[in-house]
Motif scaffolding. Sequence first.
Motif, PDB file in Angstrom:
ATOM      1  N   ASN A 147       1.079 -21.651 -36.467  1.00  0.00           N
ATOM      2  CA  ASN A 147      -0.135 -22.119 -37.126  1.00  0.00           C
ATOM      3  C   ASN A 147       0.258 -22.856 -38.415  1.00  0.00           C
ATOM      4  O   ASN A 147       0.402 -22.251 -39.469  1.00  0.00           O
ATOM      5  CB  ASN A 147      -1.043 -20.925 -37.447  1.00  0.00           C
ATOM      6  N   LEU A 148       0.419 -24.157 -38.301  1.00  0.00           N
ATOM      7  CA  LEU A 148       0.715 -24.982 -39.467  1.00  0.00           C
ATOM      8  C   LEU A 148      -0.438 -25.901 -39.836  1.00  0.00           C
ATOM      9  O   LEU A 148      -0.573 -26.306 -40.977  1.00  0.00           O
ATOM     10  CB  LEU A 148       1.971 -25.816 -39.225  1.00  0.00           C
ATOM     11  N   HIS A 149      -1.248 -26.255 -38.851  1.00  0.00           N
ATOM     12  CA  HIS A 149      -2.357 -27.181 -39.107  1.00  0.00           C
ATOM     13  C   HIS A 149      -3.684 -26.572 -38.651  1.00  0.00           C
ATOM     14  O   HIS A 149      -4.525 -27.249 -38.107  1.00  0.00           O
ATOM     15  CB  HIS A 149      -2.097 -28.508 -38.391  1.00  0.00           C
ATOM     16  N   ARG A 150      -3.791 -25.273 -38.881  1.00  0.00           N
ATOM     17  CA  ARG A 150      -4.990 -24.521 -38.487  1.00  0.00           C
ATOM     18  C   ARG A 150      -5.196 -24.530 -36.975  1.00  0.00           C
ATOM     19  O   ARG A 150      -6.317 -24.564 -36.483  1.00  0.00           O
ATOM     20  CB  ARG A 150      -6.230 -25.045 -39.222  1.00  0.00           C
ATOM     21  N   GLU A 151      -4.078 -24.483 -36.236  1.00  0.00           N
ATOM     22  CA  GLU A 151      -4.173 -24.374 -34.791  1.00  0.00           C
ATOM     23  C   GLU A 151      -4.669 -22.987 -34.406  1.00  0.00           C
ATOM     24  O   GLU A 151      -4.173 -21.984 -34.924  1.00  0.00           O
ATOM     25  CB  GLU A 151      -2.819 -24.620 -34.129  1.00  0.00           C
ATOM     26  N   ALA A 152      -5.619 -22.924 -33.521  1.00  0.00           N
ATOM     27  CA  ALA A 152      -6.043 -21.635 -32.979  1.00  0.00           C
ATOM     28  C   ALA A 152      -5.013 -21.166 -31.965  1.00  0.00           C
ATOM     29  O   ALA A 152      -4.339 -21.984 -31.321  1.00  0.00           O
ATOM     30  CB  ALA A 152      -7.413 -21.779 -32.316  1.00  0.00           C
ATOM     31  N   PRO A 153      -4.845 -19.853 -31.786  1.00  0.00           N
ATOM     32  CA  PRO A 153      -3.880 -19.361 -30.796  1.00  0.00           C
ATOM     33  C   PRO A 153      -4.095 -19.960 -29.410  1.00  0.00           C
ATOM     34  O   PRO A 153      -3.127 -20.337 -28.739  1.00  0.00           O
ATOM     35  CB  PRO A 153      -4.109 -17.851 -30.811  1.00  0.00           C
ATOM     36  N   GLY A 154      -5.344 -20.060 -28.992  1.00  0.00           N
ATOM     37  CA  GLY A 154      -5.605 -20.607 -27.665  1.00  0.00           C
ATOM     38  C   GLY A 154      -5.231 -22.065 -27.522  1.00  0.00           C
ATOM     39  O   GLY A 154      -4.861 -22.513 -26.431  1.00  0.00           O
ATOM     40  N   THR A 155      -5.322 -22.820 -28.609  1.00  0.00           N
ATOM     41  CA  THR A 155      -4.920 -24.223 -28.568  1.00  0.00           C
ATOM     42  C   THR A 155      -3.457 -24.336 -28.172  1.00  0.00           C
ATOM     43  O   THR A 155      -3.062 -25.207 -27.391  1.00  0.00           O
ATOM     44  CB  THR A 155      -5.137 -24.886 -29.940  1.00  0.00           C
ATOM     45  N   MET A 156      -2.640 -23.441 -28.707  1.00  0.00           N
ATOM     46  CA  MET A 156      -1.204 -23.509 -28.450  1.00  0.00           C
ATOM     47  C   MET A 156      -0.789 -22.808 -27.165  1.00  0.00           C
ATOM     48  O   MET A 156       0.107 -23.277 -26.464  1.00  0.00           O
ATOM     49  CB  MET A 156      -0.451 -22.904 -29.644  1.00  0.00           C
ATOM     50  N   PHE A 157      -1.416 -21.683 -26.848  1.00  0.00           N
ATOM     51  CA  PHE A 157      -0.876 -20.820 -25.807  1.00  0.00           C
ATOM     52  C   PHE A 157      -1.666 -20.809 -24.501  1.00  0.00           C
ATOM     53  O   PHE A 157      -1.122 -20.409 -23.469  1.00  0.00           O
ATOM     54  CB  PHE A 157      -0.750 -19.394 -26.346  1.00  0.00           C
ATOM     55  N   GLN A 158      -2.936 -21.217 -24.523  1.00  0.00           N
ATOM     56  CA  GLN A 158      -3.734 -21.158 -23.303  1.00  0.00           C
ATOM     57  C   GLN A 158      -3.181 -22.025 -22.178  1.00  0.00           C
ATOM     58  O   GLN A 158      -3.167 -21.588 -21.007  1.00  0.00           O
ATOM     59  CB  GLN A 158      -5.178 -21.550 -23.594  1.00  0.00           C
ATOM     60  N   PRO A 159      -2.700 -23.248 -22.442  1.00  0.00           N
ATOM     61  CA  PRO A 159      -2.189 -24.059 -21.331  1.00  0.00           C
ATOM     62  C   PRO A 159      -1.017 -23.414 -20.597  1.00  0.00           C
ATOM     63  O   PRO A 159      -0.961 -23.430 -19.356  1.00  0.00           O
ATOM     64  CB  PRO A 159      -1.782 -25.370 -22.019  1.00  0.00           C
ATOM     65  N   ILE A 160      -0.072 -22.837 -21.326  1.00  0.00           N
ATOM     66  CA  ILE A 160       1.039 -22.131 -20.681  1.00  0.00           C
ATOM     67  C   ILE A 160       0.519 -20.942 -19.885  1.00  0.00           C
ATOM     68  O   ILE A 160       0.941 -20.681 -18.751  1.00  0.00           O
ATOM     69  CB  ILE A 160       2.057 -21.664 -21.745  1.00  0.00           C
TER      70      ILE A 160
END
Length: 353
Positions: free
Chosen positions: A257-270
């Motif tokens: 989380n460096l640019h206010r990324e939500a966890p799902g933004t980063m991890f849901q696709p994987i």
Amino acid sequence: MTPQHRAPKRYQRRVFLGLAGLAAVPTGAVFMLQSRTQAPPAEATTGPSAAPSASPSASPSAAVTVPKIVTSGGGPVPFRRGRAMLGAYLGLDGLSPASAVDLRRRQLGRDLRILHVFYAWTDVLPRSIAWLPDDAYPMISWRGTDHASVLRGDHDALIARNAKQIRRFGRPVLLRWGWEMNGDWYAWGGADNGDNAAGYVKVWKRIRSIFADQGADNVSWVWSPNWNDSPAAKWNAKARYYPGDDQVDWVGVSGYNLHREAPGTMFQPIYDAYATRKPIMITEIGSVDRGGSTKADWITLAANWIEQHPAIGGVVWFDTDTHPGYHEKWRIDTDRESLAAFRAMARDAHFLG
């Protein structure tokens, strides 16, 4: 992660600590420091060009159907459905690895289940780690090299030697070879090998085959791309680097989380792509502190998101304040609120592993 925040392309992430300070670690080991996939803004002018990141305002899992998850797997390090082993890379200023493990044990009231360490390609991998808690698994992130030299057989003896070392470890080991291959910052990534992902898959299979020949059957193989592809080109899509279900025990992912990324933004696709086939591990995770309770809030947000995704069987925090040239303090106890949030996660039954 967004590569405009990464250190210069040829700057080697996980810079070596002086081995004199790591007497507890076998010769050749590197309890290394990480230059983030999103490295500090001060380094952005010398880093590789940026690829756009996902919108930080995106809903973590809006309109997403959670797939039916795997109910087994993980290899020698087994996956337990609905439980996530909590782990960390520990690089704490002024503390040896053993002292860092002890500090976290006292703060959290328990041991971490995964301890993350880093080794260079030419290092001798460990056959033991003195400070590893009895019920913890080591996750060894092993750097790679260019594809062509491995495929020519130039490194077969080195690979076999390290396979023998790991075979002698005496307990199951998570081996994370050649992570974040879908970024343009490592010698083993497709971008440094002719813009081609196929070579990575061939190298993975060669390494795993040599480990099998040496009887290193205590290894759980962790395939671990970055959460976003850089460059964001079709040839560099993370799926192109996947060696196959018969080659992978855990699917990992790095995301910060460096640019206010939500966890799902980063991890849901994987999660959506692999949770029906493989257990998922968040192999690198951390959060910037923007003041107030922002860091604590994000830790709680991440913990809640992970609990809602039962195929996630491990989460490994980037717990350090010693990365050279980096202003951000990733350690979990930068303030009382952040430590309390992490302690709450550590004491939640879901994270007992």
